[in-house]
Write an enzyme that holds these catalytic residues in place. Sequence first.
Site, PDB file in Angstrom:
ATOM      1  N   ASP A  11     -67.051 -38.574  13.095  1.00 58.65           N
ATOM      2  CA  ASP A  11     -66.418 -37.385  13.646  1.00 58.65           C
ATOM      3  C   ASP A  11     -66.536 -36.264  12.608  1.00 58.65           C
ATOM      4  OD1 ASP A  11     -64.774 -35.775  15.319  1.00 58.65           O
ATOM      5  OD2 ASP A  11     -63.034 -36.300  14.091  1.00 58.65           O
ATOM      6  N   GLU A  53     -53.489 -25.377  16.649  1.00 56.97           N
ATOM      7  CA  GLU A  53     -52.289 -24.704  17.150  1.00 56.97           C
ATOM      8  C   GLU A  53     -51.386 -24.291  16.007  1.00 56.97           C
ATOM      9  OE1 GLU A  53     -50.471 -27.290  19.973  1.00 56.97           O
ATOM     10  OE2 GLU A  53     -51.787 -26.663  21.617  1.00 56.97           O
ATOM     11  N   LYS A  97     -55.972 -20.681  26.626  1.00 57.46           N
ATOM     12  CA  LYS A  97     -56.831 -20.714  25.441  1.00 57.46           C
ATOM     13  C   LYS A  97     -57.710 -21.958  25.530  1.00 57.46           C
ATOM     14  CE  LYS A  97     -54.394 -23.315  21.812  1.00 57.46           C
ATOM     15  NZ  LYS A  97     -53.527 -24.120  22.654  1.00 57.46           N
ATOM     16  N   LYS A 123     -68.552 -40.695  23.005  1.00 58.87           N
ATOM     17  CA  LYS A 123     -68.694 -41.232  21.646  1.00 58.87           C
ATOM     18  C   LYS A 123     -68.848 -42.750  21.691  1.00 58.87           C
ATOM     19  CE  LYS A 123     -66.019 -37.662  19.190  1.00 58.87           C
ATOM     20  NZ  LYS A 123     -64.875 -37.405  18.297  1.00 58.87           N
ATOM     21  N   ASP A 139     -60.976 -40.573  18.552  1.00 56.02           N
ATOM     22  CA  ASP A 139     -62.016 -41.384  17.924  1.00 56.02           C
ATOM     23  C   ASP A 139     -61.764 -42.878  18.069  1.00 56.02           C
ATOM     24  OD1 ASP A 139     -63.288 -39.042  16.868  1.00 56.02           O
ATOM     25  OD2 ASP A 139     -61.770 -38.989  15.291  1.00 56.02           O
TER      26      ASP A 139
END
Length: 858
Positions: free
Chosen positions: A133, A211, A276, A485, A508
């Site tokens: 990652d 954030e 957002k 992934k 992950d």
Amino acid sequence: MSRGVPEPKLTAMDAMIDKLTGAIFLFQLAVVVVLGSAGNVWKDTEARKQWYVKYDDDEPWYQILVIPLRFELLCSIMIPISIKVSLDFVKSMYAKFIDWDEEIYDQETDTPAHAANTAISEDLGQVEYILTDKTGTLTENKMIFRRCCIAGTLYGNESGDALKDIELLNAVADNSPHVIKFLTVMALCNTVIPIKSPSGTISYKAQSQDEDALVNAASNLHVVLVSKNGNNAEIHFNRRVIQYEILDILEFTSDRKRMSIVISDSQSGKIFLLSKGADEAILPLAYCGQQIKTFVDAVDKYAQLGLRTLCLGWRELSLEEYLEWSRLFKEANSALVDREWKVAEVCQKLEHTLDILGISAIEDRLQDGVPETIEILRQSGINFWMLTGDKQSTAIQIALLCNLISSEPKGQLLYINGKTEDEVARSLERVLLTMRITSSEPKELAFVVDGWALEIILTRYKEAFTELAVLSKTAICCRVTPSQKAQLVKLLKSCDYRTLAIGDGGNDVRMIQQAHIGVGISGREGLQAARAADYSIGKFRFLKRLILVHGRYSYNRTAFLSQYSFYKSLLICFIQILFSFVSGIAGTSLFNSVSLMAYNVFYTSIPVLTTVLDKDLSEKTVTQNPEILLYCQAGRLLNPSTFAGWFGRSLYHAIVVFLITIHAYANEKSEMEELSMVALSGSIWLQAFVVTLEMSSFTFLQFLAIWGNFAAFYVINLCISTIPTAGMYTIMFRLCRQPSYWITMLLISGVGMGPVLALKYFRYTYSPSAINILQKAERSRGPMYTLVNLESQLRSEQGNSTNSILTAPVKNKNSVYEPLLSDSPMASRRSLASSSFDIFQPAQSRVPAAYPRNIKTS
């Protein structure tokens, strides 16, 4: 939800041991059938002629099974049951060594390394692909708000810090509508919880570091999120208190790639939608007629600087529109079937015609030591794939900074993109053709693919992508979901590569669990990855020591322990088999059951357990010469070829012990117990010398275990010889008083170990491996050599013979050495076990068996 059900993990060495066990079992059956049949034949032809053998003439039919069953019992220890216990013990010690290693202890976060899985340490030394990652793994995950673009105006370009940009500060002071809206979205569109201390200062708790950076930046620009109590939020701006009611939260998902919140202004009663998210998820939602080219350019510019970008937008909602949508949203949330899909569909009905306010750019710095770690691991023959949810240009910039890819002209980056199946197919075909043509060139090639194209590829063109994955040493996959992934890890596993996945967040976890080895970083996103992983570390740079030191030592030690366990069992079995040829092939045991039990449990198991302390090379040498990891990746120390050597050694030692013992003690005055004890003593002597010879380093504990156990053999048997009912009464005392006994032991040791020592001396002197060369350099106590500067020394010492040892000199410290493979990726690596030093050749394309027709190989 992300964790799933982990698959059981089997190491490559365990799989090889299982195959060798199966081969020994078949050999055992063959011995039982052949000798059992021969025993029955001798019984019916020769035994009945002997006056002292009393067989009944009329025997039941099942008597024919007696002799084969005797040989089955004699050969039952051919497969050592103790190997499982021994391996479990040493593997648990490997895990403890990792836990105790102070060099992979992160002092900054007070985080030690931890091995949650104690069964796969040796797989660390055979890793071929690392899938990593980006955020929080390669980077620090310390988000800092650096730049922004609001209403087409770029802030922070001059100083590199938007919070210190005079123009932005003036816009806030002048109550610029666009700037205030932008900061309001930054402060409210999140799941951050403000916490007020007794002193009055406000801190924030956030699930996402992005954030947290946005809320703190808004606070520094005087739009301060003060409190969130239930559905109420309070903001302070220029000494004004603004209260909002949070009506609904449209949560972020990896498919939507955005988050929205519906709020109501408590003073005016107006309802707003604040959004957002990623640029490709927000910019297409702009209202008709809004000019977004400035925002697109800003996103590209920030991404090239390696900054993480987010797009912010909002729009005002009418009460009627909100009430109708709210009803649908509640229905979707209460659905029992396809809830996620229905919620996403309802969210899309509200998220449209947004007023794009601007772009935020957040910096996430690389961790210390990441470029050096990747460089060293690539030299060891490990390939890297970076799987990230970030934008393509951001990921590429980070990959350049951490030495994952090289810039032109040394490297070349190939792009796989497209929105339709045809576009993706053409792009994939073009990249694959380029890889095939340039695979033999020294240029470093890498490909980049985004999540949309990857979804099409994994669905439609998986076979072609598999070929591309095998040809490429480096890949960057952008905007990928957690499931993608895991799919990529599974794809590489299907090519029979040993994979290691490393990450730090909950997204992950599936990738970590899918890989052969999962490594979690205890980072700022919590401990989800660390708890789901096989190993947890504090920083990415510790991965170098975890693989090169712990992984390599574990592989070497396990390889010796497993083969030695077979050797000692085969030795005693072969002696039993040879004894059957002088005892009428009747399946009679030369040794009593107590001696056999003690042989396996005490006499031979304890010394070999000290291999957990053995080091063929120092840790410093190993880290300075990462290329030697290729021995482990190629399976050079445990394979059918090396096992055949141990098999032959056990047979030879059994012949030596048996023939010398029979010649010295097979006479009318010798008792059966004496013959048995002499043969057992000879085996113990050989065991001690074999373990001593195979050890590369010695500590006091190793010396005590080997030779202390050797002395304990005599002490135990002398004590047993004092017991009249033990069946060995006075045997050991009589033997120890006889000079012929000690001469026999010396003769067995000399004849048994002489050829082994001669062969080792010849290999070490005239055909050394890379490890032998480095061992010579260490023992000479001169300057520490590496494989680079040893080349000239080898040429002067060995002349032309060095050409077969070091076929490709190291001219560039950045070059990556890998085994030269042809058809099957793993089968060819295993075939390297028959060569001496040929793994140190320039990297070549590794091609699976399905694609030899298209790829040029050496």
